[in-house]
Design a protein around this motif. Structure first.
Motif, mmCIF file in Angstrom:
data_model
loop_
_atom_site.group_PDB
_atom_site.id
_atom_site.type_symbol
_atom_site.label_atom_id
_atom_site.label_comp_id
_atom_site.label_asym_id
_atom_site.label_seq_id
_atom_site.Cartn_x
_atom_site.Cartn_y
_atom_site.Cartn_z
ATOM 1 N N TYR A 63 0.800 -1.223 0.000
ATOM 2 C CA TYR A 63 0.000 0.000 0.000
ATOM 3 C C TYR A 63 0.838 1.281 0.000
ATOM 4 O O TYR A 63 0.285 2.370 -0.016
ATOM 5 C CB TYR A 63 -0.946 0.013 1.209
ATOM 6 C CG TYR A 63 -1.843 -1.188 1.262
ATOM 7 C CD1 TYR A 63 -2.737 -1.468 0.239
ATOM 8 C CD2 TYR A 63 -1.791 -2.068 2.336
ATOM 9 C CE1 TYR A 63 -3.558 -2.589 0.277
ATOM 10 C CE2 TYR A 63 -2.616 -3.182 2.390
ATOM 11 C CZ TYR A 63 -3.497 -3.434 1.360
ATOM 12 O OH TYR A 63 -4.300 -4.536 1.413
ATOM 13 N N TYR A 96 -6.487 0.296 -3.913
ATOM 14 C CA TYR A 96 -5.530 -0.720 -4.331
ATOM 15 C C TYR A 96 -6.226 -2.067 -4.526
ATOM 16 O O TYR A 96 -6.039 -2.740 -5.532
ATOM 17 C CB TYR A 96 -4.399 -0.868 -3.308
ATOM 18 C CG TYR A 96 -3.364 -1.866 -3.765
ATOM 19 C CD1 TYR A 96 -2.259 -1.445 -4.487
ATOM 20 C CD2 TYR A 96 -3.520 -3.234 -3.524
ATOM 21 C CE1 TYR A 96 -1.328 -2.357 -4.950
ATOM 22 C CE2 TYR A 96 -2.594 -4.143 -3.985
ATOM 23 C CZ TYR A 96 -1.502 -3.715 -4.697
ATOM 24 O OH TYR A 96 -0.597 -4.614 -5.170
ATOM 25 N N TYR A 100 -5.444 -2.942 -8.537
ATOM 26 C CA TYR A 100 -4.309 -3.849 -8.664
ATOM 27 C C TYR A 100 -4.554 -5.193 -7.975
ATOM 28 O O TYR A 100 -4.118 -6.230 -8.457
ATOM 29 C CB TYR A 100 -3.039 -3.219 -8.086
ATOM 30 C CG TYR A 100 -2.665 -1.920 -8.736
ATOM 31 C CD1 TYR A 100 -2.213 -1.880 -10.047
ATOM 32 C CD2 TYR A 100 -2.765 -0.726 -8.041
ATOM 33 C CE1 TYR A 100 -1.875 -0.683 -10.649
ATOM 34 C CE2 TYR A 100 -2.423 0.481 -8.631
ATOM 35 C CZ TYR A 100 -1.980 0.491 -9.944
ATOM 36 O OH TYR A 100 -1.653 1.673 -10.538
#
Length: 131
Positions: A63, A96, A100
């Motif tokens: 992160y 995130y 991703y």
């Protein structure tokens, strides 16, 4: 009465800023406020990805969050610290995991306190989205 275009633009910008300052007083996210970094958040993250618990360094790398340690009276403990509103950190994690990490089965638990107040818990998971 004729108003100069420059004056009208200046007044508009100030009105928008005043709007976001007032909004920030009633909402946790302070993205467009004059002073968005007005709190001190200490938090602990417990992250499980695909049934594997991540280490502190893995969480920091995943992160891009800053961690630090302190002596809690018993042992050295790694915690996270952020001056932004805690909602910003939660948004970073959700963003995130929604982009991703969307193929991963993620379970995130955050225990945090803001400005020394009582601890709170925030949990997020995308596991139900895989079925």
């Amino acid at each position: 009465m004729k108003i100069n275009l420059n004056i009208a633009i200046g007044i508009s910008i100030l009105l928008v800023q005043v709007f976001f300052m007032v909004k920030a007083r009633f909402h946790d996210a302070r993205y467009f406020c004059w002073a968005p970094h007005d709190s001190q958040n200490i938090y602990w993250l417990d992250v499980t990805i695909n049934n594997n618990k991540l280490s502190d360094s893995d969480i920091k790398e995943r992160y891009h969050l800053d961690s630090w340690g302190y002596w809690n009276g018993v042992d050295f403990e790694t915690v996270m610290r952020d001056p932004r509103a805690i909602v910003h950190v939660q948004d970073i994690i959700q963003q995130y995991e929604s982009t991703y990490g969307k193929q991963d089965k993620s379970i995130i638990k955050m225990i945090y306190h803001t400005n020394g107040r009582a601890k709170k818990t925030w949990e997020w998971s995308n596991i139900s989205k895989h079925y």
